[in-house]
Design a protein around this motif. Structure first.
Motif, short mmCIF file in Angstrom:
data_model
loop_
_atom_site.label_atom_id
_atom_site.label_comp_id
_atom_site.label_asym_id
_atom_site.label_seq_id
_atom_site.Cartn_x
_atom_site.Cartn_y
_atom_site.Cartn_z
N ALA C 426 0.82 -1.22 0.00
CA ALA C 426 0.00 0.00 0.00
C ALA C 426 0.85 1.27 0.00
O ALA C 426 0.65 2.17 -0.80
N GLY C 427 1.83 1.33 0.88
CA GLY C 427 2.62 2.55 0.99
C GLY C 427 1.77 3.69 1.51
O GLY C 427 0.59 3.53 1.85
N ALA C 428 2.39 4.86 1.58
CA ALA C 428 1.68 6.03 2.10
C ALA C 428 0.61 6.45 1.10
O ALA C 428 0.79 6.34 -0.10
N PRO C 429 -0.52 6.92 1.61
CA PRO C 429 -1.53 7.43 0.67
C PRO C 429 -0.99 8.63 -0.08
O PRO C 429 -0.08 9.32 0.38
N PRO C 430 -1.53 8.89 -1.25
CA PRO C 430 -1.03 10.02 -2.04
C PRO C 430 -1.38 11.35 -1.38
O PRO C 430 -2.28 11.41 -0.55
N ALA C 431 -0.64 12.36 -1.76
CA ALA C 431 -0.89 13.69 -1.19
C ALA C 431 -2.35 14.06 -1.38
O ALA C 431 -2.91 13.91 -2.47
N ARG C 432 -2.98 14.48 -0.32
CA ARG C 432 -4.42 14.75 -0.32
C ARG C 432 -4.79 15.81 -1.36
O ARG C 432 -5.74 15.66 -2.11
N ASP C 433 -4.04 16.90 -1.37
CA ASP C 433 -4.40 18.02 -2.26
C ASP C 433 -3.30 18.26 -3.28
O ASP C 433 -2.12 18.14 -2.97
N GLY C 434 -3.71 18.63 -4.46
CA GLY C 434 -2.74 18.92 -5.50
C GLY C 434 -3.36 19.82 -6.56
O GLY C 434 -4.45 20.38 -6.36
N ARG C 435 -2.64 19.97 -7.64
CA ARG C 435 -3.11 20.80 -8.75
C ARG C 435 -3.05 20.02 -10.04
O ARG C 435 -2.08 19.32 -10.30
N ALA C 436 -4.04 20.19 -10.86
CA ALA C 436 -4.03 19.59 -12.19
C ALA C 436 -3.21 20.49 -13.12
O ALA C 436 -2.86 21.62 -12.76
N ALA C 437 -2.92 20.00 -14.31
CA ALA C 437 -2.17 20.79 -15.29
C ALA C 437 -2.90 22.10 -15.60
O ALA C 437 -2.27 23.13 -15.87
N SER C 438 -4.21 22.09 -15.53
CA SER C 438 -4.99 23.30 -15.82
C SER C 438 -4.90 24.32 -14.69
O SER C 438 -5.35 25.45 -14.83
N GLY C 439 -4.34 23.90 -13.54
CA GLY C 439 -4.35 24.75 -12.37
C GLY C 439 -5.48 24.43 -11.42
O GLY C 439 -5.54 24.95 -10.30
N ALA C 440 -6.37 23.55 -11.84
CA ALA C 440 -7.51 23.20 -11.00
C ALA C 440 -7.05 22.46 -9.75
O ALA C 440 -6.10 21.68 -9.81
N PRO C 441 -7.72 22.70 -8.63
CA PRO C 441 -7.41 21.91 -7.44
C PRO C 441 -7.80 20.45 -7.66
O PRO C 441 -8.79 20.16 -8.32
N VAL C 442 -6.98 19.57 -7.12
CA VAL C 442 -7.23 18.14 -7.21
C VAL C 442 -7.28 17.58 -5.79
O VAL C 442 -6.47 17.95 -4.94
N ARG C 443 -8.24 16.73 -5.55
CA ARG C 443 -8.39 16.13 -4.23
C ARG C 443 -8.24 14.62 -4.39
O ARG C 443 -8.82 14.02 -5.29
N ARG C 444 -7.44 14.04 -3.51
CA ARG C 444 -7.17 12.61 -3.65
C ARG C 444 -7.71 11.82 -2.47
O ARG C 444 -7.86 12.35 -1.36
N GLY C 445 -7.94 10.55 -2.72
CA GLY C 445 -8.39 9.67 -1.65
C GLY C 445 -8.01 8.24 -1.94
O GLY C 445 -7.67 7.89 -3.07
N ARG C 446 -8.05 7.44 -0.91
CA ARG C 446 -7.71 6.02 -1.03
C ARG C 446 -8.87 5.19 -0.51
O ARG C 446 -9.47 5.52 0.52
N GLY C 447 -9.15 4.11 -1.20
CA GLY C 447 -10.18 3.19 -0.74
C GLY C 447 -9.70 1.76 -0.87
O GLY C 447 -8.85 1.45 -1.72
N VAL C 448 -10.22 0.91 0.00
CA VAL C 448 -9.88 -0.51 -0.09
C VAL C 448 -11.18 -1.31 -0.09
O VAL C 448 -12.26 -0.78 0.22
N CYS C 449 -11.07 -2.57 -0.46
CA CYS C 449 -12.18 -3.47 -0.22
C CYS C 449 -11.65 -4.88 -0.11
O CYS C 449 -10.51 -5.18 -0.50
N PHE C 450 -12.47 -5.74 0.46
CA PHE C 450 -12.14 -7.14 0.68
C PHE C 450 -13.36 -7.94 0.27
O PHE C 450 -14.49 -7.57 0.62
N TYR C 451 -13.16 -9.00 -0.48
CA TYR C 451 -14.32 -9.71 -1.00
C TYR C 451 -13.95 -11.13 -1.39
O TYR C 451 -12.77 -11.46 -1.52
N ASN C 452 -14.96 -11.93 -1.58
CA ASN C 452 -14.72 -13.28 -2.09
C ASN C 452 -15.71 -13.59 -3.19
O ASN C 452 -16.67 -12.86 -3.41
N HIS C 453 -15.43 -14.67 -3.89
CA HIS C 453 -16.33 -15.06 -4.98
C HIS C 453 -16.36 -16.58 -5.08
O HIS C 453 -15.31 -17.21 -5.19
N GLY C 454 -17.55 -17.13 -5.02
CA GLY C 454 -17.70 -18.58 -5.12
C GLY C 454 -17.36 -19.07 -6.51
O GLY C 454 -17.83 -18.52 -7.50
#
Lengths: 298, 174, 760
Positions: C426-454
């Motif tokens: 996993a490592g450290a989550p990515p920087a929460r806030d950043g900027r896109a090439a356009s200058g727009a603010p970018v917001r980041r997040g991390r999600g996980v899940c655990f599942y099975n399949h018969g």
């Protein structure tokens, strides 16, 4: 309650075109167009050929793909400084590769790179984009922002039309029935002007635009002195933004102006909800994109 | 009308409706069925061929437009040396790296990738080891985005194309 | 048991045996085959969602001389039954004259002509008259039952699972004891398989026998359906799979429909007829993933223990029953999630509407119920302020635990391995806030899940199915694997060749997996349900070993003991073909009760964990998947490259379903039935996919292998939604999550970001 309706499938009879010509010169092209006003002018086929077997064939085809006179990028002194002239049948691949376009109109290169992907860029042309005049034509907002001029020819002679006067309504244009698009001219931009482009599509590549905005903005002494906005996918045709441009001209750089411009945009567009997006998203996103242009112009 | 096309280096003349799609001319008139139709809209890239050296969707090209032009299809990528078929670097890498699954998009991807690793400096250069794989991979993703694959998630295709660029730069035998 | 001495091929990334044919264009798909004299068939379809087919008029102005038109009347005329048989006999091959039309794009008549253009022209001159009735276009309307489409209540099928309680009152008492209940309703949308080869089939009759060749997953499904439709005996229909350009479930049941059409046209035309759908028709008329609505309640005690789980699943089955009961079954069996809980209730209903029938798509009901429970678990962890991965680990099923159906898990439970793998990379989550090439603010997040399949068929399905496969040393000395499992791109013929090669002690190149044709291969069951490698691969291994044993016994009996490889040629020359056909035998301890829905729902489960990082452009609300890691326990990767390719393909389909793919229904019709508008991810949309193969062997699978085809589809959508929640502080409980949805709640997340001290 039951009502009886007759249903038919949407497919129509394909037919074979009665004629096919490949004019060698623009003069031949104009003659062919005059002789066969109901024939299709076919260039890269990226619009006309879509699902061709399921649609009726045109009465005839005037093929301009190989017409050398319509192809190429050059510099042209049109009196107002050196303009860039792009032949109507020039494919996007050549626009993308052109150092001249990159220097003068980087936003046209940026837009061209987002048209389809390699296969479409190799066949799609600037004249085709202009001629089809789709509200989602990817280069068209750029042509508005750059104040492009169209070279049109007919048996009656040649004329130039400012691109801003060309789209009239949904896929309707100022092109006369006997006219052909010969070239697009991009006037030399002011050296201090900043160019902006943003396409928001349904996905990262090979996508139909949901919102497009192009801008040429120039600031002197902290105030906007030149402002042209070209917008796509937010009205029945590519549109300029007179209210937003008015809000810009003479206004100081900064967040207050950016917010005012964003608010004014609501009066310039009439986005719709369709299978690709919603009217609300289109307006909101357009406002944020243009607001960002303004904020990034200092 | 009579249309003469140089297909995979061979001059072929067919009598066709000029509005007929190049795709249909290749598949039906010339029986070169390696070129596939996935959508007929110019969207999926399965029908990609090189027309005068450039990748195009053959479903969007009218037969009449091909007269006097050169077309390369997937059948023209491999070389024949006597009785032996020598796969193009892209084809070999797609097989070795697992870049083909159901295979219906594969001919279009092979043709487009063969163009990309030769014609696009960023990919060719990265293939030689300059610039790092990350740049090459991003470039491959951008340039192949007109070819849709539903099986692979693209990862193994990107691996294969970068590998092919490297093999090509390394002067690997075809 | 796991092979103690795996020899050469298994476990190696052997290049797929059909690879060269596919990269050179030599592989022949249906539309590539030479069919001398074949006519082209096209389908006349309803434009009405619900109505009565009063008549079919033929335009008298049209020249019908070289055209064949088929209606429902042609079926009975030959003693057939107008039905595409699958589970029930409710879906006709052609809307019956005088009978009901149940959905837009339902087939009402068929046309064939010498060219496709001519057939299309004729189609336009066929005019069905349909008296429209009020359609049912939502599950809510269906359940209100004012318009009856199926039975008394429009419910195709319902299931109830109860664990640890006698009745609803008892269940509610336990739920009421919870200190905290996470209660939310989740909706997931239809999804188009978008195999790149559209549905395609050819048919011809020779004497009284009907030959069908086409793009399909399940030759014996088509075979069974054709016997009923054509009024034929089993030897009078021969079904052969052509090279198939993707399926993903979309070529599980629908090929029986297009086969019916091709067979009817060919019989009437007296010549071969080929039907190849165009893309728009394929999107509009064929099956898609069932849309679902799931209300999920998760009861927690003060300490974060799980007190009760309740899931209420409603799926939109569309106009006919097709495979809906089985999809619902898998959906409800996965709805509680891979978590320990003493008191669990799951109820499920799949209902009739006037949408085109929904059907099989990779995951088969499980993605629709995985998304809710993995959102719920994430919400619980967040509410409790604990690490989402640790919370999952705390409650996850392990060997010795029992599932919602009371199945005690004994072996091959990869919970700790997959969770551990994700934790390690996993490592450290990515920087929460950043900027896109356009200058727009970018917001980041991390999600996980655990599942099975018969893996494999549900419950006693595999026993009932009794799949068979055969391995033969032919008289000519060749080695053939004969099964009806189809390679639709997933690589089964390569993996079968690897398994057989190792069992026989020969090279992969010496093994030929024959093309599935019902006159040459036994019924191994359908190519579905992640069962091909685990179940049929196991049959191939057993059959190969039996052949080897016979050949080696033959050598020993003649005083020339040796290996199979050494003896094969001589044995074949002396004895003729040596073939062994084996039948499925369930692992011990597999007991299932269909009446109470308790017991061993599946012989084995795949286990998986997924990590997703997203970045959201706050100007445009565009969602970028910046990272996606899947760690999946596959038991044993028979061919690591093929398995990786399977997982990555399924993962991208899941990411597409999460943030991109959107089937728009309007008045019962697919409103975006073009590839331009019904989009799937491109190269540029796909992140670099990180795939971790975890191998916790299943003792009853070949070399320990379990199913892998479907599992990657189940989890990523929840991981994406969890990551978006992490980024924006707002829950999105639906699939897909589009920029339009984010934009509509801009005020909400702007406040949430500000409250979290966000930089934008």
């Amino acid at each position: 309650m039951t009502t009886t309706t007759t249903t038919t499938t949407a497919t129509t009879t394909p037919t074979t075109p009665t004629g096919y010509v490949r004019p060698a010169t623009v003069a031949d092209l104009i003659a062919a167009r005059a002789d066969h006003p109901d024939w299709a002018v076919l260039c890269g086929g990226t619009d006309l050929m879509v699902e061709a077997p399921l649609r009726p064939a045109p009465a005839g085809v005037i093929d301009v793909w190989g017409l050398a006179e319509l192809r190429g990028i050059s510099e042209l002194d049109d009196g107002g400084g050196a303009a860039v002239r792009i032949g109507a049948a020039t494919p996007w691949t050549e626009v993308i590769a052109s150092a001249l376009v990159a220097a003068r109109a980087p936003i046209l290169v940026a837009a061209a790179r987002e048209i389809g992907a390699l296969q479409i860029q190799a066949r799609g042309t600037i004249g085709g984009n202009v001629g089809t005049s789709s509200p989602v034509g990817d280069s068209l907002p750029v042509l508005l922002a750059l104040d492009a001029v169209l070279e049109l020819r007919s048996p009656r002679g040649a004329r130039t039309v400012p691109y801003r006067d060309y789209p009239i309504s949904y896929r309707k244009t100022a092109l006369a029935a006997d006219e052909v698009i010969v070239a697009v001219r991009l006037p030399a931009p002011h050296p201090e002007a900043r160019q902006h482009w943003r396409k928001v599509g349904t996905r990262r590549a090979q996508s139909i635009s949901k919102v497009m905005a192009a801008a040429v903005l120039r600031v002197e002494a902290g105030r906007f002195v030149e402002a042209r906005l070209g917008l796509g996918a937010v009205a029945d045709r590519p549109v300029r933004a007179p209210h937003a441009e008015a809000a810009l001209l003479g206004a100081p750089v900064g967040a207050a102006t950016a917010d005012a411009v964003a608010a004014a945009l609501a009066h310039d567009v009439a986005p719709i909800t369709d299978v690709r997006s919603t009217a609300a998203y289109r307006l909101q996103t357009l406002q944020h994109v243009v607001r960002r242009f303004v904020l990034e112009t200092a | 009308m009579n249309v003469t096309i140089e297909v995979n280096g061979e001059r072929r003349t067919v009598d066709v409706d000029p509005w007929r799609r190049l795709l249909d001319v290749l598949r039906e008139d010339l029986r070169l069925t390696g070129t596939k139709e996935g959508c007929g809209e110019g969207e999926c890239g399965a029908c990609t061929v090189l027309l005068d050296g450039a990748p195009v969707n053959s479903c969007l090209v009218a037969a009449g437009q091909c007269d006097g032009r050169a077309v390369v299809t997937v059948e023209g990528l491999a070389r024949r040396d006597g009785g032996e078929v020598l796969l193009h670097e892209v084809q070999r890498a797609l097989v070795e790296r697992g870049g083909a699954q159901c295979g219906i998009c594969t001919p279009g991807i092979a043709v487009c990738a063969a163009y990309v690793i030769d014609a696009e400096p960023a990919v060719a250069a990265a293939g030689s080891g300059a610039g790092g794989d990350g740049d090459a991979r991003a470039k491959v993703r951008e340039l192949l985005s007109g070819n849709i694959c539903r099986c692979t998630g693209y990862q193994l295709i990107v691996d294969a194309v970068v590998e092919a660029a490297r093999a090509r730069q390394g002067g690997g035998s075809r | 048991m796991v092979d103690p001495q795996p020899s050469g091929a298994v476990g190696r990334a052997v290049p797929r045996v059909d690879g060269v044919a596919k990269v050179t264009g030599a592989a022949r798909y249906l539309d590539d085959l030479e069919l001398p004299g074949a006519w082209h068939g096209v389908t006349v379809r309803s434009t009405v969602a619900h109505g009565v087919l009063e008549a079919i008029d033929l335009d008298p102005a049209f020249d019908w001389t070289d055209v064949v038109v088929v209606t429902s009347a042609d079926i009975a005329a030959h003693g057939g039954k107008n039905v595409v048989f699958l589970i029930e006999e409710d879906q006709p091959a052609l809307a019956p004259l005088g009978g009901r039309v149940m959905h837009v794009d339902e087939a009402v008549a068929l046309v064939a002509a010498p060219t496709r253009a001519r057939a299309l022209a004729a189609r336009r001159a066929v005019r069905p008259r349909i008296a429209a009735r009020t359609p049912v276009l939502s599950t809510d309307d269906a359940l209100r039952g004012e318009v009856k489409l199926y039975g008394d209540d429009n419910v195709f099928k319902r299931f109830t699972i109860r664990k640890g309680h006698a009745d609803d009152a008892a269940f509610e008492r336990v739920m009421a004891s919870a200190a905290r209940v996470i209660d939310a309703t989740y909706t997931t949308g239809a999804q188009e398989q978008m195999y790149i080869e559209t549905q395609a089939m050819a048919a011809w009759w020779d004497g009284g026998r009907c030959h069908l060749v086409g793009s399909m997953q399940c030759p014996y499904y088509v075979h069974k359906a054709m016997k009923a439709l054509l009024g034929c005996g089993p030897d009078e229909v021969i079904v052969t799979q052509s090279v198939t350009g993707g399926g993903f479930g979309g070529k599980e049941e629908y090929p029986s429909m297009i086969a019916a059409h091709a067979a009817l046209l060919a019989r009437k035309a007296g010549r071969p007829v080929k039907i190849v759908y165009d893309r728009g028709e394929d999107i509009a008329a064929t099956t898609k993933r069932h849309p679902a609505i799931v209300r999920h309640r998760l009861g927690l005690d003060e300490g974060g223990g799980i007190v009760a789980i309740d899931a209420d699943v409603v799926m939109d089955g569309g106009a006919y029953l097709t495979l809906s009961p089985v999809v619902l079954s898998r959906g409800v069996l996965h709805a509680a999630g891979p978590y320990r809980c003493a008191t669990t209730r799951v109820v499920g209903r799949v209902v009739a509407t006037n949408h085109p029938p929904h059907g099989a798509f990779r995951g088969f009901g499980a993605p629709q119920t995985t998304f809710p429970y993995e959102r719920q678990i994430d919400k619980a962890a967040r509410a409790l302020g604990v690490d989402p991965l640790a919370f999952r680990s705390r409650h996850a099923l392990r060997a010795g635990d029992t599932t919602a159906t009371g199945q005690e898990l004994t072996v091959s439970v990869g919970t700790d391995e997959v969770l551990g793998a994700i934790e390690r990379v996993a490592g450290a989550p990515p920087a929460r806030d950043g900027r896109a090439a356009s200058g727009a603010p970018v917001r980041r997040g991390r999600g996980v899940c655990f599942y099975n399949h018969g893996a494999g068929f549900t419950g006693s399905g595999e026993q009932r199915l009794a799949g068979r496969a055969e391995v033969a040393l032919t008289a000519a000395g060749a080695i053939e694997v004969r099964s009806s499992s189809t390679d639709i791109g997933q690589g089964s013929i390569t993996m079968f060749a690897q398994i057989a090669a190792d069992a026989l002690g020969v090279a992969v190149a010496d093994v030929r997996v024959v093309d599935p044709s019902t006159d040459r291969v036994p019924d191994s069951g359908p190519t579905v349900a992640s069962r091909t490698c685990m179940v049929v691969g196991g049959l191939v291994e057993r059959a190969a070993r039996a052949v080897r044993a016979r050949v080696e016994a033959w050598g020993a009996a003649r005083g020339t003991p040796g290996t199979f490889a050494a003896l094969a040629a001589a044995c074949a020359a002396a004895e003729g073909e040596v073939a062994e056909r084996v039948q499925y035998e369930p692992p011990p301890g597999i007991v299932w009760d269909d009446a109470t829905y308790t017991g061993s729902a599946y012989p084995a489960y795949g286990w998986a964990a997924c990590l997703v990082d997203v970045a959201i452009d706050l100007d445009t609300c565009e969602i970028t998947i910046e990272r996606c890691v899947q760690a999946i326990d596959v038991g044993k990767a028979i061919n690591p490259t093929i398995v990786k390719g399977q997982i990555e393909g399924g993962t991208l389909q899941a990411l597409g379903w999460a943030v991109l793919e959107h089937v728009v229904y309007k008045d019962g019709r697919v409103a975006n039935a073009t590839m331009t508008n019904c989009i799937v991810p491109t190269f540029a949309d796909a992140p670099e996919l990180e795939t971790i193969l975890v191998e916790v062997p299943f003792p009853y699978g070949p070399h320990g292998a379990k199913g892998v085809g479907e599992i990657p589809m189940d989890g990523p959508a929840a991981a994406v939604a969890n990551a978006i929640r992490d980024a924006l502080g707002v829950d999105f409980d639906h699939v897909p999550i589009l920029p339009e949805h984010l934009a509509a709640r801009r005020d909400e997340w702007t406040r949430a970001i500000a409250a979290a001290g966000g930089a934008s």
